[in-house]
Write a protein that holds these residues in place. Structure first.
Motif, PDB file in Angstrom:
ATOM      1  N   LEU A 189      41.878 -43.669   1.553  1.00  0.00           N
ATOM      2  CA  LEU A 189      42.609 -42.652   0.793  1.00  0.00           C
ATOM      3  C   LEU A 189      42.413 -42.793  -0.708  1.00  0.00           C
ATOM      4  O   LEU A 189      42.295 -41.796  -1.420  1.00  0.00           O
ATOM      5  N   ARG A 237      35.348 -38.186   0.419  1.00  0.00           N
ATOM      6  CA  ARG A 237      36.488 -37.793  -0.417  1.00  0.00           C
ATOM      7  C   ARG A 237      37.153 -36.542   0.165  1.00  0.00           C
ATOM      8  O   ARG A 237      38.368 -36.403   0.097  1.00  0.00           O
ATOM      9  N   GLU A 238      36.363 -35.665   0.776  1.00  0.00           N
ATOM     10  CA  GLU A 238      36.932 -34.463   1.386  1.00  0.00           C
ATOM     11  C   GLU A 238      37.850 -34.834   2.550  1.00  0.00           C
ATOM     12  O   GLU A 238      38.945 -34.275   2.694  1.00  0.00           O
ATOM     13  N   GLN A 252      41.035 -36.303   1.120  1.00  0.00           N
ATOM     14  CA  GLN A 252      41.917 -35.269   0.572  1.00  0.00           C
ATOM     15  C   GLN A 252      42.643 -34.521   1.689  1.00  0.00           C
ATOM     16  O   GLN A 252      43.831 -34.200   1.554  1.00  0.00           O
ATOM     17  N   GLU A 253      41.957 -34.271   2.799  1.00  0.00           N
ATOM     18  CA  GLU A 253      42.598 -33.605   3.933  1.00  0.00           C
ATOM     19  C   GLU A 253      43.702 -34.484   4.538  1.00  0.00           C
ATOM     20  O   GLU A 253      44.784 -33.995   4.861  1.00  0.00           O
ATOM     21  N   MET A 278      45.402 -36.738   2.907  1.00  0.00           N
ATOM     22  CA  MET A 278      46.505 -36.743   1.941  1.00  0.00           C
ATOM     23  C   MET A 278      47.310 -35.453   2.025  1.00  0.00           C
ATOM     24  O   MET A 278      48.546 -35.470   1.930  1.00  0.00           O
ATOM     25  N   HIS A 279      46.621 -34.343   2.232  1.00  0.00           N
ATOM     26  CA  HIS A 279      47.309 -33.061   2.399  1.00  0.00           C
ATOM     27  C   HIS A 279      48.242 -33.120   3.610  1.00  0.00           C
ATOM     28  O   HIS A 279      49.403 -32.697   3.544  1.00  0.00           O
TER      29      HIS A 279
END
Length: 87
Positions: free
Chosen positions: A17, A68-69, A72-73, A75-76
């Protein structure tokens, strides 16, 4: 005493993360160790901070293993779950 840092899954998740390596020291109770080192410096057991450097050792380094994508998902989704519990 450092229970979370002993969990390899959690350490890897943090590295993924954050997108940075997470370093786990051999001695995981670093708060007490830091206090002991400061006391040793104050009492003259150690003459300089440089003497302490070799005492700290790495147990394991957790390297990021997802894009990183993907991070980010995740984390969303995490933020969504937190908002749901606070609603």
């Amino acid at each position: 005493m450092g229970g979370a840092s002993q969990n390899n899954l959690l350490m890897q998740f943090q590295a993924d993360l954050l997108g940075i390596p997470v370093v786990r020291p051999t001695l995981i109770e670093t708060t007490a160790l830091g206090a002991a080192y400061l006391a040793g410096l104050s009492a003259g057991v150690y003459a300089h901070v440089d003497e302490l450097q070799h005492l700290w050792q790495i147990d394991r380094v957790f390297e990021p293993s997802i894009s990183r994508e993907q991070a980010q998902e995740l984390m969303h989704k995490w933020n969504h779950a937190i908002r749901q519990t606070c609603a």
